[in-house]
Design an enzyme around this catalytic site. Structure first.
Site, PDB file in Angstrom:
ATOM      1  N   HIS A   5      -9.937   1.721  -0.988  1.00 46.48           N
ATOM      2  CA  HIS A   5      -8.509   1.483  -0.759  1.00 46.48           C
ATOM      3  C   HIS A   5      -7.906   1.022  -2.079  1.00 46.48           C
ATOM      4  CE1 HIS A   5      -4.756   0.655   0.934  1.00 46.48           C
ATOM      5  NE2 HIS A   5      -5.082  -0.120   1.962  1.00 46.48           N
ATOM      6  N   PHE A  56       1.404  -3.320   4.319  1.00 45.85           N
ATOM      7  CA  PHE A  56       1.775  -4.660   4.735  1.00 45.85           C
ATOM      8  C   PHE A  56       3.258  -4.858   4.432  1.00 45.85           C
ATOM      9  CE2 PHE A  56      -2.589  -6.981   4.288  1.00 45.85           C
ATOM     10  CZ  PHE A  56      -3.014  -6.364   5.448  1.00 45.85           C
ATOM     11  N   CYS A  98       0.799  -1.233   0.000  1.00 44.73           N
ATOM     12  CA  CYS A  98       0.000   0.000   0.000  1.00 44.73           C
ATOM     13  C   CYS A  98       0.829   1.280   0.000  1.00 44.73           C
ATOM     14  CB  CYS A  98      -0.942   0.010   1.194  1.00 44.73           C
ATOM     15  SG  CYS A  98      -1.958  -1.461   1.308  1.00 44.73           S
ATOM     16  N   GLU A 129      -2.206   4.123  13.642  1.00 44.52           N
ATOM     17  CA  GLU A 129      -1.979   5.433  13.038  1.00 44.52           C
ATOM     18  C   GLU A 129      -2.428   6.559  13.951  1.00 44.52           C
ATOM     19  OE1 GLU A 129      -2.388   7.771   8.784  1.00 44.52           O
ATOM     20  OE2 GLU A 129      -3.740   6.086   9.191  1.00 44.52           O
TER      21      GLU A 129
END
Length: 428
Positions: free
Chosen positions: A353, A413, A178, A330
Protein backbone atom coordinates in the site's frame (compact mmCIF):
# COMPACT_ATOMS: atom_id res chain seq x y z
CA UNK A 1 -30.52 29.52 -36.22
CA UNK A 2 -32.69 30.47 -33.23
CA UNK A 3 -31.03 31.60 -30.03
CA UNK A 4 -32.37 28.50 -28.24
CA UNK A 5 -30.90 26.13 -30.83
CA UNK A 6 -27.62 28.04 -30.87
CA UNK A 7 -27.43 27.81 -27.09
CA UNK A 8 -28.06 24.04 -27.26
CA UNK A 9 -25.32 23.60 -29.88
CA UNK A 10 -22.85 25.62 -27.81
CA UNK A 11 -23.78 23.72 -24.67
CA UNK A 12 -23.29 20.38 -26.45
CA UNK A 13 -19.94 21.57 -27.80
CA UNK A 14 -18.84 22.62 -24.31
CA UNK A 15 -19.95 19.26 -22.92
CA UNK A 16 -17.98 17.39 -25.58
CA UNK A 17 -14.93 19.56 -24.84
CA UNK A 18 -15.26 18.84 -21.11
CA UNK A 19 -15.52 15.10 -21.71
CA UNK A 20 -12.68 14.94 -24.23
CA UNK A 21 -10.15 12.18 -23.56
CA UNK A 22 -6.59 13.09 -22.61
CA UNK A 23 -3.57 11.25 -24.02
CA UNK A 24 -1.08 9.42 -21.84
CA UNK A 25 2.20 9.81 -23.72
CA UNK A 26 4.75 8.77 -21.09
CA UNK A 27 5.09 6.58 -18.00
CA UNK A 28 7.82 6.36 -15.38
CA UNK A 29 7.88 4.57 -12.05
CA UNK A 30 9.92 3.47 -9.09
CA UNK A 31 8.12 0.59 -7.38
CA UNK A 32 8.85 -2.45 -5.24
CA UNK A 33 8.06 -4.63 -8.27
CA UNK A 34 10.34 -2.82 -10.69
CA UNK A 35 11.45 0.43 -12.24
CA UNK A 36 10.95 -0.64 -15.87
CA UNK A 37 8.15 -2.33 -17.78
CA UNK A 38 9.52 -5.88 -17.99
CA UNK A 39 9.93 -6.61 -14.25
CA UNK A 40 6.78 -4.63 -13.46
CA UNK A 41 4.74 -6.71 -15.91
CA UNK A 42 6.28 -9.98 -14.73
CA UNK A 43 5.24 -9.25 -11.16
CA UNK A 44 1.84 -7.86 -12.18
CA UNK A 45 0.70 -10.68 -14.43
CA UNK A 46 2.31 -13.53 -12.49
CA UNK A 47 1.30 -12.26 -9.03
CA UNK A 48 4.87 -12.09 -7.72
CA UNK A 49 4.81 -10.20 -4.46
CA UNK A 50 7.62 -7.93 -3.31
CA UNK A 51 6.35 -7.91 0.28
CA UNK A 52 8.97 -8.89 2.86
CA UNK A 53 9.37 -8.84 6.64
CA UNK A 54 11.08 -5.85 8.23
CA UNK A 55 11.95 -5.55 11.90
CA UNK A 56 10.79 -2.44 13.70
CA UNK A 57 12.91 -1.76 16.73
CA UNK A 58 12.46 1.49 18.64
CA UNK A 59 14.00 1.94 22.10
CA UNK A 60 11.33 1.57 24.75
CA UNK A 61 8.88 -0.30 22.50
CA UNK A 62 8.47 -4.02 21.98
CA UNK A 63 10.18 -5.18 18.78
CA UNK A 64 7.85 -6.29 15.98
CA UNK A 65 8.13 -7.55 12.42
CA UNK A 66 5.99 -5.80 9.83
CA UNK A 67 5.18 -6.76 6.27
CA UNK A 68 6.52 -4.08 3.91
CA UNK A 69 7.34 -3.64 0.23
CA UNK A 70 10.66 -1.85 -0.15
CA UNK A 71 12.05 -0.32 -3.35
CA UNK A 72 15.54 -1.19 -4.53
CA UNK A 73 16.41 2.47 -5.10
CA UNK A 74 19.44 4.60 -4.28
CA UNK A 75 17.83 7.91 -3.38
CA UNK A 76 21.20 9.45 -2.44
CA UNK A 77 22.30 9.30 -6.08
CA UNK A 78 19.50 11.58 -7.32
CA UNK A 79 20.49 15.20 -7.92
CA UNK A 80 18.01 18.04 -8.21
CA UNK A 81 17.92 21.48 -9.77
CA UNK A 82 17.63 23.11 -6.35
CA UNK A 83 20.79 21.32 -5.13
CA UNK A 84 19.04 20.77 -1.80
CA UNK A 85 19.13 17.49 0.11
CA UNK A 86 16.16 15.41 -1.01
CA UNK A 87 13.71 13.37 0.97
CA UNK A 88 13.67 9.77 -0.31
CA UNK A 89 10.16 10.25 -1.68
CA UNK A 90 11.08 13.41 -3.57
CA UNK A 91 14.06 11.60 -5.10
CA UNK A 92 11.72 8.83 -6.26
CA UNK A 93 9.34 11.44 -7.72
CA UNK A 94 12.14 13.07 -9.72
CA UNK A 95 13.38 9.72 -11.04
CA UNK A 96 9.92 8.57 -12.11
CA UNK A 97 9.09 11.91 -13.77
CA UNK A 98 12.36 11.98 -15.70
CA UNK A 99 11.62 8.51 -17.07
CA UNK A 100 8.07 9.52 -18.03
CA UNK A 101 9.29 12.64 -19.83
CA UNK A 102 11.93 10.63 -21.68
CA UNK A 103 9.33 8.10 -22.85
CA UNK A 104 7.03 10.92 -23.95
CA UNK A 105 9.86 12.59 -25.88
CA UNK A 106 9.47 15.90 -24.08
CA UNK A 107 12.38 18.11 -25.01
CA UNK A 108 13.32 21.69 -24.31
CA UNK A 109 11.36 23.85 -26.72
CA UNK A 110 8.75 21.17 -27.51
CA UNK A 111 6.35 22.55 -24.89
CA UNK A 112 5.39 26.12 -24.04
CA UNK A 113 6.52 26.36 -20.39
CA UNK A 114 3.52 28.51 -19.50
CA UNK A 115 1.28 25.69 -20.75
CA UNK A 116 3.07 22.95 -18.78
CA UNK A 117 1.77 22.05 -15.32
CA UNK A 118 2.78 19.83 -12.41
CA UNK A 119 0.05 17.99 -10.48
CA UNK A 120 1.38 15.70 -7.77
CA UNK A 121 0.03 13.77 -4.80
CA UNK A 122 1.47 12.47 -1.54
CA UNK A 123 -0.18 11.72 1.77
CA UNK A 124 2.79 12.52 3.98
CA UNK A 125 5.47 14.09 1.83
CA UNK A 126 8.83 14.46 3.51
CA UNK A 127 8.11 11.70 6.04
CA UNK A 128 11.61 10.24 5.95
CA UNK A 129 13.36 13.59 6.22
CA UNK A 130 11.09 14.62 9.08
CA UNK A 131 11.71 11.36 10.95
CA UNK A 132 15.47 11.81 10.51
CA UNK A 133 15.27 15.42 11.68
CA UNK A 134 13.31 14.70 14.84
CA UNK A 135 15.62 11.82 15.73
CA UNK A 136 18.67 14.11 15.29
CA UNK A 137 17.08 16.94 17.26
CA UNK A 138 15.56 15.07 20.20
CA UNK A 139 17.63 11.90 20.26
CA UNK A 140 21.07 13.25 19.46
CA UNK A 141 20.69 16.96 20.32
CA UNK A 142 22.05 18.01 16.93
CA UNK A 143 21.26 21.31 15.26
CA UNK A 144 18.65 21.55 12.55
CA UNK A 145 19.71 21.96 8.95
CA UNK A 146 18.69 25.35 7.52
CA UNK A 147 17.14 23.47 4.57
CA UNK A 148 14.84 21.31 6.74
CA UNK A 149 11.61 23.14 5.93
CA UNK A 150 12.34 23.00 2.20
CA UNK A 151 12.98 19.26 2.38
CA UNK A 152 9.85 18.30 4.32
CA UNK A 153 7.28 20.77 2.97
CA UNK A 154 4.30 19.09 1.26
CA UNK A 155 5.07 20.64 -2.12
CA UNK A 156 8.79 19.80 -2.11
CA UNK A 157 8.43 17.32 -4.96
CA UNK A 158 6.24 19.71 -6.95
CA UNK A 159 8.82 22.47 -6.61
CA UNK A 160 11.66 20.18 -7.67
CA UNK A 161 9.66 18.89 -10.66
CA UNK A 162 8.82 22.42 -11.77
CA UNK A 163 12.52 23.33 -11.64
CA UNK A 164 13.49 20.16 -13.48
CA UNK A 165 11.12 20.74 -16.40
CA UNK A 166 10.82 24.53 -16.38
CA UNK A 167 7.07 24.26 -15.79
CA UNK A 168 5.46 27.69 -15.47
CA UNK A 169 1.83 26.56 -15.47
CA UNK A 170 -0.09 25.39 -12.42
CA UNK A 171 2.10 23.50 -9.93
CA UNK A 172 -0.09 21.97 -7.25
CA UNK A 173 0.45 19.42 -4.47
CA UNK A 174 -2.51 17.29 -3.37
CA UNK A 175 -2.72 15.64 0.06
CA UNK A 176 -5.85 13.49 0.31
CA UNK A 177 -4.38 10.45 2.09
CA UNK A 178 -4.64 7.32 -0.08
CA UNK A 179 -6.44 9.18 -2.89
CA UNK A 180 -3.78 11.90 -3.26
CA UNK A 181 -2.16 10.91 -6.56
CA UNK A 182 -5.41 9.79 -8.15
CA UNK A 183 -6.90 13.21 -7.38
CA UNK A 184 -3.78 14.92 -8.75
CA UNK A 185 -4.05 12.97 -12.01
CA UNK A 186 -7.76 13.64 -12.38
CA UNK A 187 -7.44 17.34 -11.69
CA UNK A 188 -4.67 17.60 -14.26
CA UNK A 189 -6.97 15.94 -16.79
CA UNK A 190 -9.61 18.55 -16.01
CA UNK A 191 -7.08 21.37 -16.45
CA UNK A 192 -6.09 20.05 -19.88
CA UNK A 193 -9.72 19.58 -20.91
CA UNK A 194 -10.50 23.09 -19.73
CA UNK A 195 -7.77 24.54 -21.93
CA UNK A 196 -5.72 25.94 -19.05
CA UNK A 197 -2.65 23.91 -19.99
CA UNK A 198 -1.58 21.62 -22.83
CA UNK A 199 0.71 19.21 -20.97
CA UNK A 200 0.97 18.00 -17.39
CA UNK A 201 3.49 15.90 -15.52
CA UNK A 202 1.40 14.09 -12.93
CA UNK A 203 1.57 11.32 -10.38
CA UNK A 204 2.51 10.77 -6.79
CA UNK A 205 4.92 9.27 -4.33
CA UNK A 206 5.27 8.00 -0.79
CA UNK A 207 8.28 6.90 1.25
CA UNK A 208 7.05 6.11 4.75
CA UNK A 209 9.19 3.10 5.65
CA UNK A 210 10.74 4.97 8.55
CA UNK A 211 10.53 3.92 12.20
CA UNK A 212 8.17 6.63 13.39
CA UNK A 213 5.70 6.30 10.54
CA UNK A 214 5.74 2.50 10.53
CA UNK A 215 5.06 2.51 14.28
CA UNK A 216 2.17 4.93 13.73
CA UNK A 217 0.50 2.68 11.16
CA UNK A 218 1.10 -0.39 13.30
CA UNK A 219 -0.60 1.37 16.22
CA UNK A 220 -3.77 1.75 14.11
CA UNK A 221 -3.99 -2.05 13.77
CA UNK A 222 -4.47 -1.92 10.02
CA UNK A 223 -1.13 -3.42 8.97
CA UNK A 224 -0.74 -7.12 8.30
CA UNK A 225 1.62 -9.27 10.33
CA UNK A 226 4.42 -10.95 8.38
CA UNK A 227 3.68 -14.70 8.36
CA UNK A 228 6.72 -16.71 9.42
CA UNK A 229 8.39 -18.20 6.37
CA UNK A 230 5.97 -16.58 3.92
CA UNK A 231 5.92 -12.80 4.39
CA UNK A 232 4.94 -12.32 0.73
CA UNK A 233 1.50 -13.74 1.62
CA UNK A 234 0.83 -11.08 4.28
CA UNK A 235 -1.52 -8.93 2.20
CA UNK A 236 -4.62 -10.83 1.02
CA UNK A 237 -7.19 -8.48 -0.54
CA UNK A 238 -10.80 -9.69 -0.48
CA UNK A 239 -9.76 -12.94 1.17
CA UNK A 240 -11.79 -14.62 3.91
CA UNK A 241 -8.71 -14.43 6.14
CA UNK A 242 -7.46 -10.95 5.19
CA UNK A 243 -5.51 -9.29 7.98
CA UNK A 244 -4.53 -5.81 6.77
CA UNK A 245 -2.10 -4.24 4.34
CA UNK A 246 1.64 -4.19 3.83
CA UNK A 247 3.15 -0.71 3.73
CA UNK A 248 4.90 0.08 0.46
CA UNK A 249 6.92 2.92 -1.01
CA UNK A 250 7.50 4.28 -4.48
CA UNK A 251 6.48 6.79 -7.12
CA UNK A 252 4.79 6.85 -10.50
CA UNK A 253 4.60 9.63 -13.06
CA UNK A 254 2.62 10.14 -16.25
CA UNK A 255 2.81 12.71 -19.01
CA UNK A 256 -0.69 13.84 -19.98
CA UNK A 257 -1.47 15.91 -23.06
CA UNK A 258 -4.41 17.09 -25.07
CA UNK A 259 -4.80 14.96 -28.17
CA UNK A 260 -4.23 18.01 -30.37
CA UNK A 261 -0.95 18.87 -28.65
CA UNK A 262 0.28 15.28 -28.73
CA UNK A 263 -0.38 15.03 -32.47
CA UNK A 264 1.14 18.42 -33.21
CA UNK A 265 4.45 17.47 -31.65
CA UNK A 266 4.40 13.97 -33.15
CA UNK A 267 3.89 11.89 -30.01
CA UNK A 268 4.06 8.12 -30.51
CA UNK A 269 0.71 6.76 -31.74
CA UNK A 270 1.66 3.07 -31.68
CA UNK A 271 -0.40 2.33 -28.57
CA UNK A 272 -2.73 5.26 -27.91
CA UNK A 273 -3.75 5.22 -24.26
CA UNK A 274 -6.06 7.79 -22.73
CA UNK A 275 -7.66 9.00 -19.56
CA UNK A 276 -11.35 8.99 -20.33
CA UNK A 277 -13.07 9.68 -17.03
CA UNK A 278 -12.56 10.96 -13.51
CA UNK A 279 -14.59 11.79 -10.46
CA UNK A 280 -13.90 12.64 -6.85
CA UNK A 281 -16.14 13.21 -3.86
CA UNK A 282 -16.26 12.72 -0.11
CA UNK A 283 -18.23 10.29 2.05
CA UNK A 284 -18.50 12.90 4.83
CA UNK A 285 -19.57 10.16 7.24
CA UNK A 286 -16.50 8.90 9.16
CA UNK A 287 -12.78 9.68 9.35
CA UNK A 288 -11.67 6.05 8.77
CA UNK A 289 -14.65 3.82 7.98
CA UNK A 290 -15.49 3.96 4.25
CA UNK A 291 -19.07 4.45 3.11
CA UNK A 292 -20.17 2.33 0.11
CA UNK A 293 -22.70 4.99 -0.90
CA UNK A 294 -19.96 7.57 -1.44
CA UNK A 295 -17.92 5.11 -3.48
CA UNK A 296 -20.97 4.29 -5.61
CA UNK A 297 -21.51 7.99 -6.33
CA UNK A 298 -17.87 8.39 -7.34
CA UNK A 299 -17.82 5.40 -9.71
CA UNK A 300 -21.07 6.42 -11.38
CA UNK A 301 -19.85 10.00 -11.77
CA UNK A 302 -16.62 8.77 -13.42
CA UNK A 303 -18.66 6.65 -15.84
CA UNK A 304 -20.78 9.68 -16.73
CA UNK A 305 -17.64 11.73 -17.21
CA UNK A 306 -16.30 9.13 -19.65
CA UNK A 307 -19.67 8.91 -21.41
CA UNK A 308 -19.88 5.12 -21.03
CA UNK A 309 -22.04 2.59 -19.24
CA UNK A 310 -20.99 0.21 -16.44
CA UNK A 311 -20.74 -2.84 -18.66
CA UNK A 312 -18.33 -1.11 -21.04
CA UNK A 313 -15.74 -1.36 -18.27
CA UNK A 314 -13.71 -4.50 -18.91
CA UNK A 315 -11.70 -4.56 -15.68
CA UNK A 316 -11.63 -2.94 -12.25
CA UNK A 317 -8.39 -2.29 -10.39
CA UNK A 318 -9.79 -2.19 -6.88
CA UNK A 319 -8.46 -0.16 -3.98
CA UNK A 320 -8.31 -3.51 -2.18
CA UNK A 321 -6.39 -2.78 1.03
CA UNK A 322 -7.09 -6.20 2.62
CA UNK A 323 -8.59 -4.55 5.70
CA UNK A 324 -11.82 -5.97 7.09
CA UNK A 325 -13.91 -2.83 6.72
CA UNK A 326 -12.26 -1.46 3.59
CA UNK A 327 -12.69 -4.56 1.42
CA UNK A 328 -16.26 -5.10 2.60
CA UNK A 329 -17.28 -1.55 1.69
CA UNK A 330 -15.59 -1.68 -1.70
CA UNK A 331 -17.03 -5.08 -2.58
CA UNK A 332 -20.50 -3.76 -1.77
CA UNK A 333 -20.03 -0.57 -3.81
CA UNK A 334 -18.61 -2.39 -6.86
CA UNK A 335 -21.51 -4.84 -6.77
CA UNK A 336 -24.00 -1.98 -6.57
CA UNK A 337 -22.61 -0.39 -9.75
CA UNK A 338 -21.47 -3.41 -11.79
CA UNK A 339 -23.07 -6.49 -10.26
CA UNK A 340 -20.69 -9.40 -10.72
CA UNK A 341 -20.26 -8.79 -14.45
CA UNK A 342 -16.86 -7.05 -14.43
CA UNK A 343 -13.60 -8.80 -13.41
CA UNK A 344 -11.88 -7.34 -10.35
CA UNK A 345 -8.20 -7.38 -9.32
CA UNK A 346 -6.27 -5.77 -6.45
CA UNK A 347 -2.54 -5.17 -6.82
CA UNK A 348 -1.57 -3.99 -3.32
CA UNK A 349 -0.80 -7.63 -2.50
CA UNK A 350 2.34 -7.40 -4.67
CA UNK A 351 3.57 -3.79 -4.37
CA UNK A 352 2.20 -2.91 -0.97
CA UNK A 353 0.00 0.00 0.00
CA UNK A 354 1.84 3.05 -1.29
CA UNK A 355 -0.73 5.33 0.31
CA UNK A 356 -0.71 8.75 -1.39
CA UNK A 357 1.33 7.37 -4.30
CA UNK A 358 -0.82 4.27 -4.67
CA UNK A 359 -3.35 5.72 -7.10
CA UNK A 360 -0.61 6.60 -9.60
CA UNK A 361 1.11 3.22 -9.35
CA UNK A 362 -2.21 1.42 -9.68
CA UNK A 363 -3.13 3.53 -12.70
CA UNK A 364 0.16 2.40 -14.28
CA UNK A 365 -0.97 -1.18 -13.58
CA UNK A 366 -4.33 -0.43 -15.23
CA UNK A 367 -2.61 1.04 -18.28
CA UNK A 368 -0.34 -2.01 -18.56
CA UNK A 369 -3.48 -4.15 -18.38
CA UNK A 370 -4.87 -2.22 -21.35
CA UNK A 371 -1.61 -2.37 -23.29
CA UNK A 372 -1.17 -6.12 -22.79
CA UNK A 373 -4.84 -7.13 -23.10
CA UNK A 374 -4.46 -9.24 -19.95
CA UNK A 375 -6.10 -9.06 -16.54
CA UNK A 376 -3.71 -9.46 -13.58
CA UNK A 377 -4.61 -11.92 -10.81
CA UNK A 378 -4.91 -10.85 -7.19
CA UNK A 379 -2.00 -12.44 -5.35
CA UNK A 380 -2.78 -14.51 -2.24
CA UNK A 381 -6.52 -14.64 -2.98
CA UNK A 382 -7.19 -18.35 -2.59
CA UNK A 383 -10.57 -18.28 -0.83
CA UNK A 384 -12.54 -15.05 -1.30
CA UNK A 385 -14.81 -13.82 1.46
CA UNK A 386 -18.12 -15.66 0.92
CA UNK A 387 -20.00 -12.37 1.42
CA UNK A 388 -18.47 -10.85 -1.72
CA UNK A 389 -20.37 -11.62 -4.92
CA UNK A 390 -17.76 -10.42 -7.42
CA UNK A 391 -15.77 -11.93 -10.29
CA UNK A 392 -12.28 -11.86 -8.78
CA UNK A 393 -9.31 -12.57 -11.05
CA UNK A 394 -7.18 -15.09 -9.16
CA UNK A 395 -4.74 -17.83 -9.92
CA UNK A 396 -3.59 -17.02 -13.46
CA UNK A 397 -3.88 -13.87 -15.52
CA UNK A 398 -6.81 -13.77 -17.96
CA UNK A 399 -6.65 -12.97 -21.64
CA UNK A 400 -8.75 -9.93 -22.58
CA UNK A 401 -7.91 -9.19 -26.19
CA UNK A 402 -10.73 -6.69 -26.73
CA UNK A 403 -10.23 -4.78 -23.51
CA UNK A 404 -11.02 -1.11 -24.02
CA UNK A 405 -11.89 0.52 -20.68
CA UNK A 406 -10.51 -0.08 -17.18
CA UNK A 407 -11.46 1.60 -13.93
CA UNK A 408 -9.14 2.26 -10.97
CA UNK A 409 -10.42 3.06 -7.47
CA UNK A 410 -8.64 5.04 -4.75
CA UNK A 411 -10.50 5.48 -1.45
CA UNK A 412 -8.92 7.39 1.43
CA UNK A 413 -9.05 8.09 5.14
CA UNK A 414 -11.06 11.26 5.56
CA UNK A 415 -13.63 9.94 3.11
CA UNK A 416 -12.09 11.19 -0.14
CA UNK A 417 -12.91 8.94 -3.09
CA UNK A 418 -11.22 9.19 -6.49
CA UNK A 419 -12.02 7.09 -9.55
CA UNK A 420 -10.08 7.13 -12.82
CA UNK A 421 -11.10 5.48 -16.09
CA UNK A 422 -8.39 4.68 -18.64
CA UNK A 423 -9.04 3.68 -22.22
CA UNK A 424 -7.44 2.38 -25.37
CA UNK A 425 -8.40 4.20 -28.59
CA UNK A 426 -11.05 6.26 -26.80
CA UNK A 427 -12.76 8.74 -29.11
CA UNK A 428 -10.89 7.63 -32.20
Amino acid sequence: MSSGVAHSVLAASALNEAAAPVRVTGLGFVTPIGHTVRPFDDALFYARSAVRAQALGIPGLDPVELAVAHCDFDSASVRSGSRLPLDRGTAMALSAARDAAAEAGLRTGSVDPARLGIFWGSGLAGAGAFDDTTRALYGEQRRMRPTTVLTVMPNAAVAELALQFGAQGAAIAYACACASSAVAIGEAMRAIRGGWIDVAIVGGHEAMLTPGVMASWHAMRVTAPAPAGAPDSACRPFSHDRAGFALGEGAAALVLESQAHARARGANEAMPLFLAGYATNCDATHITNPDPAGQVRAMRAALRDAGIGPLQIGHINAHGTATTAGDAAEAASIHEVFGNAVPVSATKAIHGHVLGGGGAIELVAALRTLARGMLPPTANLRVPDAAFDLDFVRGDAREAANLRYVLSNSFAFGGTNAVLIAARDHGR
